[in-house]
Motif scaffolding. Structure first.
Motif, PDB file in Angstrom:
ATOM      1  N   PHE A  68       1.045  -1.135  -0.096  1.00 39.44           N
ATOM      2  CA  PHE A  68       0.091   0.092   0.085  1.00 39.44           C
ATOM      3  C   PHE A  68       0.929   1.175  -0.068  1.00 39.44           C
ATOM      4  O   PHE A  68       0.638   2.220  -0.904  1.00 39.44           O
ATOM      5  CB  PHE A  68      -0.955   0.094   1.241  1.00 39.44           C
ATOM      6  N   ALA A  69       1.920   1.266   0.915  1.00 39.76           N
ATOM      7  CA  ALA A  69       2.735   2.423   0.842  1.00 39.76           C
ATOM      8  C   ALA A  69       3.382   2.671  -0.320  1.00 39.76           C
ATOM      9  O   ALA A  69       3.472   3.714  -0.895  1.00 39.76           O
ATOM     10  CB  ALA A  69       3.632   2.241   2.036  1.00 39.76           C
ATOM     11  N   GLU A  70       4.190   1.436  -0.974  1.00 41.12           N
ATOM     12  CA  GLU A  70       4.913   1.890  -2.193  1.00 41.12           C
ATOM     13  C   GLU A  70       4.063   2.021  -3.216  1.00 41.12           C
ATOM     14  O   GLU A  70       4.579   3.010  -4.044  1.00 41.12           O
ATOM     15  CB  GLU A  70       5.247   0.509  -2.478  1.00 41.12           C
ATOM     16  N   PRO A 108       2.201  15.737   1.932  1.00 40.88           N
ATOM     17  CA  PRO A 108       2.481  15.106   3.478  1.00 40.88           C
ATOM     18  C   PRO A 108       2.341  13.586   3.676  1.00 40.88           C
ATOM     19  O   PRO A 108       2.920  12.960   4.435  1.00 40.88           O
ATOM     20  CB  PRO A 108       1.702  15.928   4.294  1.00 40.88           C
ATOM     21  N   GLU A 109       1.353  13.254   2.651  1.00 37.25           N
ATOM     22  CA  GLU A 109       1.049  11.727   2.862  1.00 37.25           C
ATOM     23  C   GLU A 109       2.304  10.980   2.419  1.00 37.25           C
ATOM     24  O   GLU A 109       2.528   9.853   2.599  1.00 37.25           O
ATOM     25  CB  GLU A 109      -0.188  11.199   2.382  1.00 37.25           C
ATOM     26  N   ILE A 110       2.712  11.559   1.117  1.00 39.38           N
ATOM     27  CA  ILE A 110       3.973  10.883   0.467  1.00 39.38           C
ATOM     28  C   ILE A 110       5.235  10.556   1.656  1.00 39.38           C
ATOM     29  O   ILE A 110       5.851   9.543   1.839  1.00 39.38           O
ATOM     30  CB  ILE A 110       4.299  11.740  -0.708  1.00 39.38           C
ATOM     31  N   GLU A 111       5.501  11.935   2.181  1.00 39.46           N
ATOM     32  CA  GLU A 111       6.411  12.110   3.422  1.00 39.46           C
ATOM     33  C   GLU A 111       6.140  10.921   4.409  1.00 39.46           C
ATOM     34  O   GLU A 111       7.101  10.179   4.853  1.00 39.46           O
ATOM     35  CB  GLU A 111       6.562  13.367   3.843  1.00 39.46           C
ATOM     36  N   THR A 112       4.933  10.780   4.875  1.00 36.90           N
ATOM     37  CA  THR A 112       4.371   9.784   5.975  1.00 36.90           C
ATOM     38  C   THR A 112       4.877   8.423   5.530  1.00 36.90           C
ATOM     39  O   THR A 112       5.394   7.511   6.027  1.00 36.90           O
ATOM     40  CB  THR A 112       3.002   9.917   6.262  1.00 36.90           C
ATOM     41  N   LEU A 117       8.393   3.202   5.317  1.00 40.46           N
ATOM     42  CA  LEU A 117       9.103   2.219   4.723  1.00 40.46           C
ATOM     43  C   LEU A 117      10.534   2.252   4.845  1.00 40.46           C
ATOM     44  O   LEU A 117      11.043   1.158   5.134  1.00 40.46           O
ATOM     45  CB  LEU A 117       8.957   2.476   3.036  1.00 40.46           C
ATOM     46  N   THR A 118      11.088   3.401   5.222  1.00 39.79           N
ATOM     47  CA  THR A 118      12.365   3.487   5.765  1.00 39.79           C
ATOM     48  C   THR A 118      12.285   2.655   7.098  1.00 39.79           C
ATOM     49  O   THR A 118      13.464   1.987   7.352  1.00 39.79           O
ATOM     50  CB  THR A 118      12.637   4.964   5.757  1.00 39.79           C
ATOM     51  N   LYS A 123      12.611  -0.294   0.689  1.00 37.45           N
ATOM     52  CA  LYS A 123      13.048   0.718  -0.306  1.00 37.45           C
ATOM     53  C   LYS A 123      11.817   1.851  -0.815  1.00 37.45           C
ATOM     54  O   LYS A 123      10.993   1.295  -1.071  1.00 37.45           O
ATOM     55  CB  LYS A 123      13.904   0.414  -1.531  1.00 37.45           C
ATOM     56  N   VAL A 124      12.167   3.269  -0.648  1.00 40.60           N
ATOM     57  CA  VAL A 124      10.956   3.962  -0.861  1.00 40.60           C
ATOM     58  C   VAL A 124      11.215   3.959  -2.658  1.00 40.60           C
ATOM     59  O   VAL A 124      12.294   4.126  -3.213  1.00 40.60           O
ATOM     60  CB  VAL A 124      11.437   5.630  -0.241  1.00 40.60           C
TER      61      VAL A 124
END
Length: 215
Positions: A68-70, A108-112, A117-118, A123-124
């Motif tokens: 989901f994050a990726e 901001p959601e991209i940063e979160t 992931l980090t 890997k981002v």
């Protein structure tokens, strides 16, 4: 008799002093013991919170959360790219305002999600800018490189209509992805973010459809 009374008095004083010393020692011992016990209790009562906090920050995620994050990072990046075009190409102030709102919410959601992931040792995803958006075209609602090129070439009312139509499709894809996270994810912050995406983007879909109806 005087000597006897003197002896008895001294004996009594000795016993009294000894008893007092025992009382003081006992009190001192109880005080130290109670302080230690209270400290242990405080430590023990605090440790579950510390453990829970640590677990919430570093664990409790699964493959669905990672996926989901990726994917949502890349999905959001494309939405931001689309929104940035509106500043110089859109004719409608409402379209420009909406584009600014989208960018302000999704950056901001991209940063979160990148931070998640980090923290998970993952890997981002690389930014696809300049590499063509077809690399992630398998995601729901993602624009093709041709779609993005057409949007970049448009301006005025034509841009507004194309932007709204493409962004509705893009948002619908994001909602679909967020619903999958709600069903399959484990990480509470990611599930909460998915709920935010569904709420915000469903409302924006309704707004954009109304704008299209008026055009």
């Amino acid at each position: 008799m005087t000597a006897s009374r003197g002896f008895l008095r001294r004996a009594a004083l000795t016993v009294t002093a000894g008893a007092a010393a025992l009382v003081l020692t006992a009190c001192g011992g109880d005080g130290d013991g109670n302080s230690h016990d209270m400290g242990s209790m405080a430590s023990e009562s605090g440790s579950p919170k510390a453990g829970a906090s640590g677990k919430a920050g570093t664990g409790g995620h699964n493959k669905a959360d990672v996926g989901f994050a990726e994917e949502m990072i890349q999905h959001h990046r494309q939405a931001v790219d689309m929104a940035e075009l509106a500043d110089s190409r859109a004719a409608s102030p409402e379209v420009k305002e909406l584009a600014t709102k989208i960018k302000g919410a999704q950056d901001p959601e991209i940063e979160t999600m990148s931070d998640w992931l980090t923290a998970w040792g993952e890997k981002v995803p690389e930014d696809m800018a300049g590499m063509g958006h077809d690399m992630a075209s398998g995601m729901p609602g993602m624009m093709s490189a041709e779609d993005m090129a057409d949007l970049e070439k448009a301006s005025g009312a034509a841009f507004d209509e194309k932007f709204l139509k493409l962004m509705v499709e893009h948002h619908e894809g994001a909602v679909e992805m967020a619903e999958t996270e709600q069903a399959e994810g484990k990480y509470a912050p990611a599930i909460d973010l998915a709920e935010d995406v569904i709420t915000a983007q469903t409302a924006e879909i309704k707004q954009m459809n109304k704008m299209l109806d008026r055009s």
